[in-house]
Design an enzyme around this catalytic site. Sequence first.
Site, short mmCIF file in Angstrom:
data_model
loop_
_atom_site.label_atom_id
_atom_site.label_comp_id
_atom_site.label_asym_id
_atom_site.label_seq_id
_atom_site.Cartn_x
_atom_site.Cartn_y
_atom_site.Cartn_z
N ASP A 90 1.08 -1.22 -0.06
CA ASP A 90 0.01 0.09 -0.14
C ASP A 90 0.97 1.27 -0.23
O ASP A 90 2.14 1.32 0.23
CB ASP A 90 -1.06 -0.12 1.34
CG ASP A 90 -2.27 0.85 1.03
OD1 ASP A 90 -2.29 1.59 -0.05
OD2 ASP A 90 -2.99 0.92 1.74
N ASP A 125 -3.93 7.13 -3.69
CA ASP A 125 -5.12 7.47 -3.87
C ASP A 125 -5.78 8.31 -2.76
O ASP A 125 -5.06 8.13 -1.56
CB ASP A 125 -6.09 6.14 -4.19
CG ASP A 125 -6.16 5.27 -2.96
OD1 ASP A 125 -4.95 4.90 -2.62
OD2 ASP A 125 -6.96 4.72 -2.65
N ALA A 193 -11.73 2.99 0.96
CA ALA A 193 -12.52 3.70 1.73
C ALA A 193 -13.78 3.04 2.26
O ALA A 193 -14.70 3.88 2.78
CB ALA A 193 -12.79 5.25 1.29
N CYS A 276 -13.60 -24.12 18.30
CA CYS A 276 -12.83 -24.17 17.02
C CYS A 276 -11.63 -25.26 17.23
O CYS A 276 -11.41 -25.84 18.38
CB CYS A 276 -11.91 -22.91 17.00
SG CYS A 276 -10.62 -22.99 15.62
N CYS A 278 -8.75 -25.73 15.37
CA CYS A 278 -7.39 -25.35 14.92
C CYS A 278 -6.31 -25.74 15.79
O CYS A 278 -6.60 -26.28 17.02
CB CYS A 278 -7.36 -23.97 14.43
SG CYS A 278 -7.00 -22.82 15.95
N CYS A 281 -6.49 -24.01 19.34
CA CYS A 281 -7.60 -24.44 20.10
C CYS A 281 -7.77 -25.82 20.65
O CYS A 281 -8.46 -26.42 21.27
CB CYS A 281 -9.01 -23.97 19.43
SG CYS A 281 -8.96 -22.46 19.07
N1 GUN Z 1 -6.59 0.84 3.00
C1 GUN Z 1 -7.91 0.92 3.45
N2 GUN Z 1 -8.55 1.66 2.77
C2 GUN Z 1 -7.99 2.13 1.65
C3 GUN Z 1 -8.03 2.95 0.49
O1 GUN Z 1 -8.83 3.41 0.40
N3 GUN Z 1 -6.75 3.20 -0.44
C4 GUN Z 1 -5.67 2.77 0.08
N4 GUN Z 1 -4.51 2.92 -0.76
N5 GUN Z 1 -5.45 1.81 1.22
C5 GUN Z 1 -6.56 1.60 1.94
ZN ZN Z 2 -8.82 -21.85 16.74
#
Ligand code: GUN
Ligand code: ZN
Length: 494
Positions: A90, A125, A193, A276, A278, A281
Amino acid sequence: MSAIFEILDKDAGGRIGRLRTPHGTVETPTVMPVINPNIQLISPKEMKSFGAEILITNSYIIYRKEELRSVALEKGLHGLLDFDGPIMTDSGSFQLSVYGSVEVTNEEILEFQQKIGSDIIVPLDIPTPPDVHYKRAEEELGITVERLEAARKLIQGEQLLAGPVQGSTHLELREKAASHLKDLNFEVYPLGAVVPLMESYRYTELVDIIAASKKGLSPASPVHLFGAGHPMMFALAVALGCDLFDSAAYALYAKDGRYITVNGTYHVEKLNYLPCSCPICSKYTAEELKKADNSKREELLGKHNLYATFAEIRLIKQCIKDGKLLELVEQRCRAHPRLLDGLKKLYTHSSWLEQLDPATKGTYFYCGPESASRPEVLRFGKRLDRFSLEGSVLIRPGPIKGENDYDQLLTFKAPFGAFPVAMEEVYPFNAEVPKFPDYEALSTALSNTLKLMDLNPQAEFTFVCEKEFKHPLIEKISNRAKLVYREPEKKNEK
Ligand code: GUN
Ligand code: ZN
């Protein structure tokens, strides 16, 4: 060379796909565990043992911190994290949405992600939050689109480029953004978002945003639901066509002492049993988890959370293979009333889903009143004009005496309605449905039956109705057809 994204199986809007990246191919739907380059509760290397095929981390955190940045530039991102599979990065947009600004430009962070060898690069963005005025959403979307266009010019090699769809809660902006970005040919389309919506259980709006964005995109493109990490809502999002998720939830929840299940989250202090099986657990009791010291407890919870997350992904994939994804969605959406609202919203898009849904599958199970609004049921209602009926027509729930005296024989089965007897074993009429249809199933079936009668004014209908069926539309049918009530079956009869 094969396509970057290949779709292998489909069910409703969901699909099993293969996404090719420079560090290998991943099968979707899948979740990318979020790796914090500063703190690693569970190491990237270990992630594969939970089922992770691809990770996501934040290039902005690496960029800003000299110790991380120099290692990443020297050894690459994969060297820094000591992971040889695909890694998405990101851009710092999330920090932008939380702190209002970041100390990097779009070009700088793109070039950095390119240099360190990210497999999926994300531009800077602007994550416009929900509920802002149209004007602001539109302005910020304009900046986002400019940045994405610039990114598309810069990134054109082996590395994949993501084009986040923004537009806040304005559906027309989401769809417009999506169809504009479609022409720029991004390899992955994140929906941005949406975290604030998920945090406040606003699933109906989430469903509409996903649907609006998907309608603008090509169905052949992979879609990432940014920030979605709770397995309780994966099935719903997959059914709408989301292919990738990312989970910081496994770690954030663990830090808070929270234990994830597909039916919701428990605080470990309130758990008497571990529901669970796993490896965590199976090895520990609820008591032992509670008593573990903080860092041990966090690690154990984080591991359980990951196991639970990937178990759900595998189940979703199996359901897609079996054509049972919508049955799973209907079960999962019972976990919370707001998810149930989301399910109902999903089926307001049945007409769109119907175009994506394979026309033949193995099964249709009626799981509750919402099932009456499934794409298969809607499809049948749209195609009633394909039957042409003449002469005497008998509509009955099952075989009855004297039925061969009629020119044509139809079976009545809720939630569909009346269809030729010969189709009884054909999907979807071979559906498993309750013996006692609910109001919704009867509403759909009876109104489809009335429609069929209207489409065939020359036919003479006899409608054999079960005595226990109670519905106002039955009276309308009696105005058009000869109505005969059938007594409930006796126990000793077949
Ligand atoms: N992580 C959570 N929401 C967003 C987003 O709208 N844009 C980016 N780049 N990372 C995110
Ligand atoms: Zn578990």
